[in-house]
Write a protein that holds these residues in place. Structure first.
Motif, PDB file in Angstrom:
ATOM      1  N   VAL A   1       0.847  -1.188   0.000  1.00  0.00           N
ATOM      2  CA  VAL A   1       0.000   0.000   0.000  1.00  0.00           C
ATOM      3  C   VAL A   1       0.892   1.251   0.000  1.00  0.00           C
ATOM      4  CG1 VAL A   1      -2.090  -1.025   0.950  1.00  0.00           C
ATOM      5  CG2 VAL A   1      -0.293  -0.277   2.506  1.00  0.00           C
ATOM      6  N   ALA A   2       1.771   1.309  -0.976  1.00  0.00           N
ATOM      7  CA  ALA A   2       2.796   2.356  -1.048  1.00  0.00           C
ATOM      8  C   ALA A   2       2.214   3.753  -1.229  1.00  0.00           C
ATOM      9  CB  ALA A   2       3.773   2.046  -2.176  1.00  0.00           C
TER      10      ALA A   2
ATOM     11  N   GLY B   1      -3.915  -3.948  12.090  1.00  0.00           N
ATOM     12  CA  GLY B   1      -5.296  -4.418  12.013  1.00  0.00           C
ATOM     13  C   GLY B   1      -5.389  -5.831  11.469  1.00  0.00           C
ATOM     14  N   LYS B   2      -4.575  -6.131  10.461  1.00  0.00           N
ATOM     15  CA  LYS B   2      -4.560  -7.492   9.897  1.00  0.00           C
ATOM     16  C   LYS B   2      -3.994  -8.500  10.894  1.00  0.00           C
ATOM     17  CE  LYS B   2      -5.616  -9.043   6.561  1.00  0.00           C
ATOM     18  NZ  LYS B   2      -6.896  -9.714   6.297  1.00  0.00           N
ATOM     19  N   GLU B   3      -3.060  -8.075  11.726  1.00  0.00           N
ATOM     20  CA  GLU B   3      -2.421  -8.972  12.688  1.00  0.00           C
ATOM     21  C   GLU B   3      -3.291  -9.267  13.899  1.00  0.00           C
ATOM     22  OE1 GLU B   3       1.353  -7.242  13.765  1.00  0.00           O
ATOM     23  OE2 GLU B   3       2.114  -7.402  11.711  1.00  0.00           O
ATOM     24  N   SER B   4      -4.312  -8.460  14.133  1.00  0.00           N
ATOM     25  CA  SER B   4      -5.141  -8.603  15.324  1.00  0.00           C
ATOM     26  C   SER B   4      -6.589  -8.891  14.920  1.00  0.00           C
ATOM     27  CB  SER B   4      -5.070  -7.315  16.152  1.00  0.00           C
ATOM     28  OG  SER B   4      -5.859  -7.420  17.311  1.00  0.00           O
ATOM     29  N   PRO B   5      -6.975 -10.159  14.921  1.00  0.00           N
ATOM     30  CA  PRO B   5      -8.342 -10.511  14.505  1.00  0.00           C
ATOM     31  C   PRO B   5      -9.404  -9.729  15.291  1.00  0.00           C
ATOM     32  CG  PRO B   5      -7.013 -12.482  14.818  1.00  0.00           C
ATOM     33  CD  PRO B   5      -6.206 -11.324  15.336  1.00  0.00           C
ATOM     34  N   GLY B   6     -10.341  -9.155  14.549  1.00  0.00           N
ATOM     35  CA  GLY B   6     -11.432  -8.410  15.162  1.00  0.00           C
ATOM     36  C   GLY B   6     -11.075  -6.987  15.541  1.00  0.00           C
ATOM     37  N   ALA B   7      -9.862  -6.554  15.233  1.00  0.00           N
ATOM     38  CA  ALA B   7      -9.428  -5.199  15.594  1.00  0.00           C
ATOM     39  C   ALA B   7     -10.319  -4.150  14.938  1.00  0.00           C
ATOM     40  CB  ALA B   7      -7.973  -4.980  15.165  1.00  0.00           C
ATOM     41  N   LEU B   8     -10.399  -3.006  15.588  1.00  0.00           N
ATOM     42  CA  LEU B   8     -11.086  -1.842  15.047  1.00  0.00           C
ATOM     43  C   LEU B   8     -10.015  -0.824  14.697  1.00  0.00           C
ATOM     44  CD1 LEU B   8     -13.746  -0.203  14.545  1.00  0.00           C
ATOM     45  CD2 LEU B   8     -13.450   0.670  16.888  1.00  0.00           C
ATOM     46  N   VAL B   9      -9.994  -0.366  13.446  1.00  0.00           N
ATOM     47  CA  VAL B   9      -9.036   0.655  13.046  1.00  0.00           C
ATOM     48  C   VAL B   9      -9.754   1.992  12.937  1.00  0.00           C
ATOM     49  CG1 VAL B   9      -7.456  -0.965  11.920  1.00  0.00           C
ATOM     50  CG2 VAL B   9      -9.250   0.116  10.571  1.00  0.00           C
TER      51      VAL B   9
ATOM     52  N   ALA C   1      -7.051   5.209   2.704  1.00  0.00           N
ATOM     53  CA  ALA C   1      -6.748   4.244   3.765  1.00  0.00           C
ATOM     54  C   ALA C   1      -8.017   3.500   4.188  1.00  0.00           C
ATOM     55  CB  ALA C   1      -6.116   4.952   4.957  1.00  0.00           C
ATOM     56  N   ARG C   2      -9.136   4.201   4.219  1.00  0.00           N
ATOM     57  CA  ARG C   2     -10.414   3.564   4.576  1.00  0.00           C
ATOM     58  C   ARG C   2     -10.818   2.536   3.511  1.00  0.00           C
ATOM     59  NH1 ARG C   2     -13.494   6.162   8.490  1.00  0.00           N
ATOM     60  NH2 ARG C   2     -15.436   5.683   7.440  1.00  0.00           N
TER      61      ARG C   2
ATOM     62  N   LEU D   1      -9.462  -5.012   2.961  1.00  0.00           N
ATOM     63  CA  LEU D   1      -8.795  -6.012   3.805  1.00  0.00           C
ATOM     64  C   LEU D   1      -9.748  -6.662   4.802  1.00  0.00           C
ATOM     65  CD1 LEU D   1      -5.497  -4.039   4.503  1.00  0.00           C
ATOM     66  CD2 LEU D   1      -5.722  -6.129   3.118  1.00  0.00           C
ATOM     67  N   GLY D   2     -10.991  -6.199   4.836  1.00  0.00           N
ATOM     68  CA  GLY D   2     -11.980  -6.791   5.740  1.00  0.00           C
ATOM     69  C   GLY D   2     -11.842  -6.330   7.180  1.00  0.00           C
TER      70      GLY D   2
END
Length: 166
Positions: free
Chosen positions: A73-74, A87-95, A102-103, A109-110
């Protein structure tokens, strides 16, 4: 409880509106990516009104474990890329992101997503602030861009459908 991960602009604008305490009130602990903490420190050096992240007991500064996502995502800033990676590393995370691109990546990315305006709506619904309209006025005076249609929708969701400020 899933992690809540914030980018720079929500921290900056909520701080400038004296509403930064909404974040721990709504989400408990908030993860701040290393790059976001660096952006905020740099802003403080330049005289921008931003919080001292290291002094906030409800934040933790964290670097992504797997930087593989970052180069994909350069076209985003380092802070946004790290928010997405964490966010991808933490299941269920809220960003918490305000940047439109970015949104879109977060949605692709779900990831669960909210922005500064969503935080304000949630805070109003939970009785943490009395009204959203005056905060929108303050945000706009600080340079936070809100188009008229978005403003109307935010006020409608906040139960302030008149669209005007008191």
């Amino acid at each position: 409880m899933p992690e809540t991960i914030s980018n720079t602009s929500p921290l900056q604008y909520l701080y400038q509106c004296n509403l930064l305490d909404l974040l721990p009130g709504l989400y408990g602990r908030v993860v701040v990516p290393e790059a976001v903490a660096a952006e905020i420190r740099e802003g403080r050096v330049l005289g921008v009104s931003v919080p001292a992240i290291e002094d906030l007991p409800w934040t933790s500064i964290k670097a992504p474990k797997d930087p593989a996502l970052l180069p994909l995502v350069a076209d985003l800033g380092q802070g946004e890329r790290e928010v997405l990676a964490l966010g991808k590393e933490s299941p269920g995370a809220l960003v918490i992101l305000d940047d439109g691109l970015a949104r879109r990546y977060a949605s692709h990315l779900g990831l669960r997503l909210i922005g500064t305006l969503g935080v304000l709506i949630r805070a109003k619904r939970q009785g943490l602030i009395a009204a959203v309209a005056p905060v929108l006025d303050q945000l706009e005076s600080l340079g936070f861009r809100v188009d008229p249609a978005t403003r109307a929708l935010v006020l409608l969701k906040a139960g302030e459908a008149s669209g005007g400020s008191p």
